[in-house]
Design an enzyme around this catalytic site. Structure first.
Site, mmCIF file in Angstrom:
data_model
loop_
_atom_site.group_PDB
_atom_site.id
_atom_site.type_symbol
_atom_site.label_atom_id
_atom_site.label_comp_id
_atom_site.label_asym_id
_atom_site.label_seq_id
_atom_site.Cartn_x
_atom_site.Cartn_y
_atom_site.Cartn_z
ATOM 1 N N HIS A 15 0.734 -1.015 -0.049
ATOM 2 C CA HIS A 15 0.094 0.010 -0.074
ATOM 3 C C HIS A 15 0.791 1.303 0.043
ATOM 4 O O HIS A 15 2.005 1.119 0.723
ATOM 5 C CB HIS A 15 -0.915 -0.039 1.211
ATOM 6 C CG HIS A 15 -1.907 0.807 1.185
ATOM 7 N ND1 HIS A 15 -1.840 2.455 1.438
ATOM 8 C CD2 HIS A 15 -3.325 0.857 1.104
ATOM 9 C CE1 HIS A 15 -2.878 2.971 1.257
ATOM 10 N NE2 HIS A 15 -3.670 2.087 1.126
ATOM 11 N N ASP A 18 -8.053 -5.223 0.867
ATOM 12 C CA ASP A 18 -8.642 -5.842 -0.087
ATOM 13 C C ASP A 18 -8.306 -7.487 0.178
ATOM 14 O O ASP A 18 -9.125 -8.332 -0.408
ATOM 15 C CB ASP A 18 -8.064 -5.360 -1.547
ATOM 16 C CG ASP A 18 -8.560 -3.997 -1.876
ATOM 17 O OD1 ASP A 18 -9.846 -3.823 -1.251
ATOM 18 O OD2 ASP A 18 -8.068 -3.147 -2.257
#
Length: 370
Positions: free
Chosen positions: A261, A313
């Site tokens: 990320h 996710d």
């Protein structure tokens, strides 16, 4: 302008002041209106968080009930828009359907051009009421399936899941889905939120800003990771198959979605940890423990091979799969959950606006003559 001023991707550039949320990576905390979002997700409901994000304070029991009543009063949906969505081809990407639906309902809002805080708040409520319907019935439209009418006897979250699956969810399913909506609800300044604020800074309307967010989230470098994760898990098939599949993909220099990320570079995404717990619970409830074990193995492989942690996710995908949500709807559900955060950012932008107009570092020629 010098090289020192240039940050590719605007990385670590402060673009806005906000009182909505902040990612405190060092303390592994997602701050929303002063609260730790993960702590709230363990104790509060999505509507509590929606009230907090929109109003700036957590609603009490009566305020929460009033918010839910206001949302349900806005369930009525323009029939012409749903008829239009049925004209879209079956191969349509549901994010395109969502973008089209949000853009279309704008014309039915009598306060579309009113940028006042009060009007923007009412538009936020209308969008929170209608975006889940576009997600669920937009999907049904392109597949030529019957539409699901919203049920006011169900909770806001229960109705959303019901419209997607066609089944009234059990209490555990509703609780876990609600928790997933919370962790997707707000996350400071990702690309889709920034896109909305850039659009809003021109004094464009809230529907236009949200439509731009959908277009941003459709991009595979922002949205779609949850869908890709689930497809990888299904391709692996078993817990014995997940490690060789990941290693094969890494050997081919393929990106493993659901890991890494831009903000959480070397620390776990706290939202992923919460969804990991949720997956453990629902996998046990549905006798799908192997799916949970597959995910844990994949997490260990990526930590060992790439020193990367899973993001939200990675664990949200199998949670949605076990809730009976079609894979094509994973990213649209993400956008529906994030609608409240995006609306709050649009309101904040309109209240203290300055047009975004960055400069460039020019690398082309100069002094040319014909």
């Amino acid at each position: 302008m010098t090289d020192a001023q240039y940050r590719p991707g605007l990385e670590n550039v402060i673009a806005s002041e906000t009182s909505i949320s902040y990612l405190d990576v060092e303390n592994e905390e997602i701050v929303v209106r002063g609260y730790d979002l993960i702590e709230l997700a363990k104790k509060a409901s999505y509507l509590d968080i929606a009230g907090l994000i929109l109003d700036g304070s957590l609603p009490d029991k009566e305020q929460r009930a009033s918010l839910e009543e206001n949302l349900k009063s806005e369930y009525e949906f323009p029939k012409d828009v749903m008829s239009m969505l049925r004209l879209l081809p079956e191969k349509s990407n549901i994010m395109d359907v969502l973008r089209t639906g949000i853009s279309a309902i704008a014309s039915f809002d009598p306060e579309l051009e009113d940028r006042s805080g009060e009007a923007n708040y009412r538009k936020s409520i209308r969008l929170l009421a209608k975006v889940p319907q576009i997600v669920a019935n937009g999907y049904r439209s392109v597949l030529k399936m019957p539409h699901m009418e919203p049920r006011k006897d169900l909770s806001y979250t229960g109705n959303f899941l019901y419209m997607i699956t066609g089944n009234v969810p059990g209490s555990l399913e509703e609780q876990i889905f609600d928790q997933s909506l919370i962790v997707y609800s707000e996350h400071e300044m990702p690309n889709s939120t920034f896109a909305a604020r850039v659009i809003a800074s021109t004094q464009s309307d809230m529907y236009g800003a949200l439509t731009g967010s959908v277009a941003s989230l459709k991009g595979t470098l922002h949205g779609g990771a949850n869908e890709a994760v689930m497809k990888m898990l299904l391709e692996a098939g078993t817990k014995a198959g997940i490690e060789p599949l990941i290693l094969e993909k890494l050997a081919k220099k393929e990106r493993i979605m659901g890991f890494g990320h831009r903000v959480y570079m070397r620390k776990p995404d706290p939202r992923a940890l919460l969804m990991k717990e949720a997956l453990s619970v629902i996998a046990k409830e549905k006798n799908e423990q192997e799916l949970f074990e597959m995910c844990v193995i994949g997490e260990h492989v990526m930590k060992r091979e790439k020193n990367l942690y899973p993001n939200l996710d990675y664990y949200a995908a199998p949670v949605y799969y076990l809730l009976g949500i079609p894979i094509d709807l994973f990213t649209p559900v993400f956008l529906a959950a994030r609608t409240v955060g995006i609306c709050a950012h649009v309101m904040e932008q309109h209240e203290n606006n300055r047009l975004f107009r960055p400069r460039v570092l020019y690398r082309g020629p100069r002094g040319l003559h014909q």
